[in-house]
Design a protein around this motif. Structure first.
Motif, PDB file in Angstrom:
ATOM      1  N   LEU A  57       4.913  -3.228  -5.239  1.00 52.13           N
ATOM      2  CA  LEU A  57       5.187  -4.000  -4.025  1.00 52.13           C
ATOM      3  C   LEU A  57       4.886  -3.162  -2.789  1.00 52.13           C
ATOM      4  O   LEU A  57       4.274  -3.639  -1.829  1.00 52.13           O
ATOM      5  CB  LEU A  57       6.652  -4.451  -4.022  1.00 52.13           C
ATOM      6  CG  LEU A  57       7.125  -5.264  -2.821  1.00 52.13           C
ATOM      7  CD1 LEU A  57       6.464  -6.637  -2.812  1.00 52.13           C
ATOM      8  CD2 LEU A  57       8.648  -5.413  -2.846  1.00 52.13           C
ATOM      9  N   LEU A  58       5.298  -1.910  -2.803  1.00 51.17           N
ATOM     10  CA  LEU A  58       5.063  -1.013  -1.679  1.00 51.17           C
ATOM     11  C   LEU A  58       3.569  -0.763  -1.475  1.00 51.17           C
ATOM     12  O   LEU A  58       3.096  -0.658  -0.330  1.00 51.17           O
ATOM     13  CB  LEU A  58       5.779   0.318  -1.916  1.00 51.17           C
ATOM     14  CG  LEU A  58       5.592   1.423  -0.883  1.00 51.17           C
ATOM     15  CD1 LEU A  58       6.039   0.962   0.494  1.00 51.17           C
ATOM     16  CD2 LEU A  58       6.361   2.666  -1.298  1.00 51.17           C
ATOM     17  N   ALA A  59       2.812  -0.681  -2.565  1.00 57.23           N
ATOM     18  CA  ALA A  59       1.374  -0.423  -2.469  1.00 57.23           C
ATOM     19  C   ALA A  59       0.587  -1.666  -2.070  1.00 57.23           C
ATOM     20  O   ALA A  59      -0.628  -1.572  -1.835  1.00 57.23           O
ATOM     21  CB  ALA A  59       0.857   0.108  -3.800  1.00 57.23           C
ATOM     22  N   GLY A  60       1.245  -2.825  -1.996  1.00 57.27           N
ATOM     23  CA  GLY A  60       0.556  -4.054  -1.615  1.00 57.27           C
ATOM     24  C   GLY A  60      -0.208  -4.696  -2.749  1.00 57.27           C
ATOM     25  O   GLY A  60      -1.103  -5.523  -2.515  1.00 57.27           O
ATOM     26  N   GLY A  66       2.231  -2.201 -11.162  1.00 56.85           N
ATOM     27  CA  GLY A  66       3.189  -1.112 -11.330  1.00 56.85           C
ATOM     28  C   GLY A  66       3.480  -0.842 -12.794  1.00 56.85           C
ATOM     29  O   GLY A  66       3.646   0.310 -13.205  1.00 56.85           O
ATOM     30  N   LEU A  67       3.533  -1.911 -13.599  1.00 56.98           N
ATOM     31  CA  LEU A  67       3.733  -1.737 -15.035  1.00 56.98           C
ATOM     32  C   LEU A  67       2.509  -1.095 -15.671  1.00 56.98           C
ATOM     33  O   LEU A  67       2.625  -0.204 -16.517  1.00 56.98           O
ATOM     34  CB  LEU A  67       4.027  -3.088 -15.693  1.00 56.98           C
ATOM     35  CG  LEU A  67       5.294  -3.818 -15.224  1.00 56.98           C
ATOM     36  CD1 LEU A  67       5.381  -5.208 -15.844  1.00 56.98           C
ATOM     37  CD2 LEU A  67       6.533  -3.008 -15.566  1.00 56.98           C
ATOM     38  N   SER A  95       2.074   5.431  -3.254  1.00 56.98           N
ATOM     39  CA  SER A  95       2.019   3.983  -3.035  1.00 56.98           C
ATOM     40  C   SER A  95       1.804   3.685  -1.553  1.00 56.98           C
ATOM     41  O   SER A  95       1.007   2.813  -1.182  1.00 56.98           O
ATOM     42  CB  SER A  95       3.314   3.323  -3.513  1.00 56.98           C
ATOM     43  OG  SER A  95       3.497   3.508  -4.899  1.00 56.98           O
ATOM     44  N   LEU A  96       2.514   4.422  -0.684  1.00 54.46           N
ATOM     45  CA  LEU A  96       2.337   4.241   0.758  1.00 54.46           C
ATOM     46  C   LEU A  96       0.928   4.647   1.191  1.00 54.46           C
ATOM     47  O   LEU A  96       0.293   3.960   1.999  1.00 54.46           O
ATOM     48  CB  LEU A  96       3.378   5.072   1.513  1.00 54.46           C
ATOM     49  CG  LEU A  96       3.247   5.054   3.040  1.00 54.46           C
ATOM     50  CD1 LEU A  96       3.444   3.650   3.593  1.00 54.46           C
ATOM     51  CD2 LEU A  96       4.239   6.016   3.687  1.00 54.46           C
ATOM     52  N   LEU A  97       0.430   5.765   0.651  1.00 52.93           N
ATOM     53  CA  LEU A  97      -0.916   6.205   0.992  1.00 52.93           C
ATOM     54  C   LEU A  97      -1.964   5.192   0.529  1.00 52.93           C
ATOM     55  O   LEU A  97      -2.963   4.953   1.222  1.00 52.93           O
ATOM     56  CB  LEU A  97      -1.196   7.574   0.357  1.00 52.93           C
ATOM     57  CG  LEU A  97      -0.444   8.767   0.958  1.00 52.93           C
ATOM     58  CD1 LEU A  97      -0.655  10.019   0.104  1.00 52.93           C
ATOM     59  CD2 LEU A  97      -0.883   9.021   2.384  1.00 52.93           C
ATOM     60  N   THR A  98      -1.719   4.579  -0.634  1.00 46.15           N
ATOM     61  CA  THR A  98      -2.629   3.536  -1.123  1.00 46.15           C
ATOM     62  C   THR A  98      -2.652   2.353  -0.170  1.00 46.15           C
ATOM     63  O   THR A  98      -3.726   1.855   0.209  1.00 46.15           O
ATOM     64  CB  THR A  98      -2.200   3.073  -2.523  1.00 46.15           C
ATOM     65  OG1 THR A  98      -2.265   4.175  -3.436  1.00 46.15           O
ATOM     66  CG2 THR A  98      -3.074   1.940  -3.019  1.00 46.15           C
TER      67      THR A  98
END
Length: 580
Positions: A57-60, A66-67, A95-98
């Motif tokens: 979710l964080l990575a958009g 994620g799984l 995830s944020l950098l992605t």
């Protein structure tokens, strides 16, 4: 193979350096180890379910990514990595950098966005493998502790504010701190009260579980390790309760967003279409993800290795993480690295070898095939709450006042990184921090500490005349240089020597004490040659003492000792005895 005591520990440590293959090659792995690894894998798999969905979710990305990122990458790292504890998978920072790299290029969640995430993972894997082949793990050293601390803290704050959309229902525009705050302010009219109330319960429970649950369980007789492990599994417990509650009370019909239907099984292995233009756009962020992920993973792996009196091979870690990211790209997910919270759980649950990661991947595979249907009613607000509580502990503002007292240069690097990430963006913030950190290092080295030294009475020790009451000889000047001689400080050293010589008309000898010199570059050699010539013109001999072997070897390559007007002495005391 039966071995006992220290011999077995030594052999096990040697085998671990070679990864999982080493354990099998040396016939060390046994059924008792398998039981412990399997127990740890079961516990980590349960923790991974809410975490992996939250970080997707964080990575958009679609939540199933994620799984996917928790299956093949974990197995790939286990085959080539050297840590028996490091749990590789999706983490908050990568995830944020992605998201930061891809959101300007495509709509989050779209097919194009997923393809770009796959390509970013493949590029990150390629960068890590190249660094490993060239033995370039040292590049991560440019991310100094102050820079990494500020980067993680500021990024965690950005993540924290970004997840307000999940716990309030207010749509937020992602970006810098000011962008997030302004969009939150302008969107306050769209606040969804039911989402906020439910999220407040999630946040309160997760915060309590992280900080107080273990203490309560210990009061009821649970051991400290069991209590800590249980408290870390609180997100899984909340997942079960929240999903059941939303389904039973039909809260999705009251506006609570749920995960919805997730696809069953692994995606087909695929390669995205690659163009030179897209490669050039993604390559800088792929390099950044590689460096940050490697630095974070190695720090975690070394911490746990030290506890077990084992070692971590940095170049093998580059190989393991590189293969893990290639596996992430091939399984339609996004860049991965070692995660602290999962590694802690893995350690506390009794993981011994990388086999635990293989079993964790198999456990997540079972989840993907048999449990995704049960996650339909999982509220997205809970995933946002999991992220917020997880990253809140990463914010460490106490570092700044500590660094300000200890080292102003490190404090400025910390401040530049944090402010850059918050107000300029993640990429520019990290680059700014690295540049300020390097500038601080150059500034420090351009002003080397050069001390006039004398002998402590009755000893063979020589100390700074400004700190100790020492004996001096009127015709001998002894100078201790406490930095390497290099282009940034060579002229400064030369001027200091000439200034000291100019104050002593009766001088006959100058001894440069090189106990603090670890390296002399070409500029440093040029200054030594010039000092040798200038002092000779004034009738003063130049001597060297306590020059380290590698430094002296390099000076011998250019025959500098032969041109020296004086001598090279093994010790400062030997020099003083010979000259006085």
């Amino acid at each position: 193979m039966k071995q006992h005591g220290a011999d077995f520990k030594t052999l096990q440590g040697t085998a671990m350096q070679q990864g999982l293959w080493g354990l099998f090659r040396h016939r060390i792995y046994n059924l008792a180890m398998l039981r412990q690894d399997a127990t740890a894998a079961l516990i980590v798999s349960l923790l991974l379910i809410p975490q992996s969905l939250a970080y997707a979710l964080l990575a958009g990305l679609p939540l199933q990514a994620g799984l996917y990122a928790s299956i093949l990458p974990a197995m790939a790292y286990a085959l080539f990595g050297t840590s028996g504890v490091l749990a590789v998978g999706p983490v908050a920072i990568t995830s944020l950098l992605t998201f930061s790299a891809l959101s300007p290029l495509a709509m989050p969640g779209s097919a194009e966005y997923v393809a770009l995430a796959i390509l970013l993972a493949l590029l990150s894997g390629g960068c890590l493998l190249l660094m490993g082949a060239l033995r370039m793990g040292f590049l991560a050293n440019f991310l100094s502790h102050p820079v990494m601390s500020a980067f993680v803290s500021a990024s965690a704050l950005i993540i924290l504010l970004g997840q307000l959309k999940g716990v309030t229902g207010i749509p937020l525009q992602s970006g810098t701190l000011q962008t997030l705050l302004l969009s939150f302010y302008h969107g306050m009219g769209t606040l969804h009260l039911n989402t906020l109330l439910l999220s407040s319960f999630f946040l309160a429970f997760l915060y309590w579980a992280r900080h107080s649950m273990a203490g309560l369980l210990m009061k009821y007789g649970l051991s400290q390790s069991a209590a800590n492990l249980t408290s870390r599994m609180a997100p899984m417990l909340l997942l079960l309760v929240a999903t059941a509650g939303v389904a039973f009370f039909k809260l999705d019909q009251a506006g609570i967003k749920v995960v919805g239907e997730l696809p069953i099984g692994l995606p087909l292995l695929q390669l995205p279409s690659i163009t030179a233009e897209v490669l050039l756009l993604l390559l800088p962020m792929a390099v950044m993800i590689s460096l940050v992920g490697f630095a974070e993973s190695v720090a975690i792996a070394r911490t746990f290795a030290a506890r077990r009196r084992q070692q971590v091979n940095s170049n093998r870690e580059l190989l393991g993480l590189g293969v893990a990211n290639l596996a992430a790209g091939l399984s339609a997910s996004f860049p991965v690295t070692g995660g602290l919270s999962r590694s802690v759980v893995n350690h506390d649950a009794g993981s011994i070898t990388p086999m635990a990661s293989i079993l964790t991947g198999l456990g997540m595979l079972l989840v993907l095939f048999f449990l995704t249907g049960w996650l339909y009613y999982l509220p997205q607000a809970m995933l946002s709450a999991v992220i917020m509580v997880a990253v809140f502990s990463l914010i460490d503002w106490k570092q700044l006042p500590y660094l300000w007292r200890y080292s102003r240069g490190d404090a400025l690097a910390w401040l530049a990184t944090a402010m850059g990430v918050l107000f300029l963006g993640i990429e520019l913030g990290l680059m700014l921090g690295v540049m300020v950190s390097l500038a601080s290092w150059l500034a420090k080295n351009s002003r080397p500490h050069v001390a006039v030294v004398g002998r402590l009475p009755g000893t063979e020790h020589y100390r700074n005349v400004q700190r100790y009451d020492v004996e001096l000889h009127p015709s001998i000047l002894s100078l201790r240089i406490d930095e390497s001689l290099m282009f940034a400080n060579a002229q400064e050293v030369e001027q200091r020597v000439l200034d000291e010589v100019g104050q002593r008309p009766e001088l006959q000898h100058v001894i440069l004490m090189g106990s603090g010199i670890n390296h002399i570059d070409a500029s440093g050699v040029e200054v030594l040659e010039q000092l040798n010539r200038l002092l000779k013109e004034q009738g003063v001999l130049l001597h060297l003492s306590e020059i380290k072997g590698p430094v002296l070897d390099r000076l011998k390559l250019i025959d500098f000792p032969k041109h020296l007007t004086g001598q090279v002495f093994l010790t400062q005391h030997q020099a003083m005895q010979a000259l006085s």
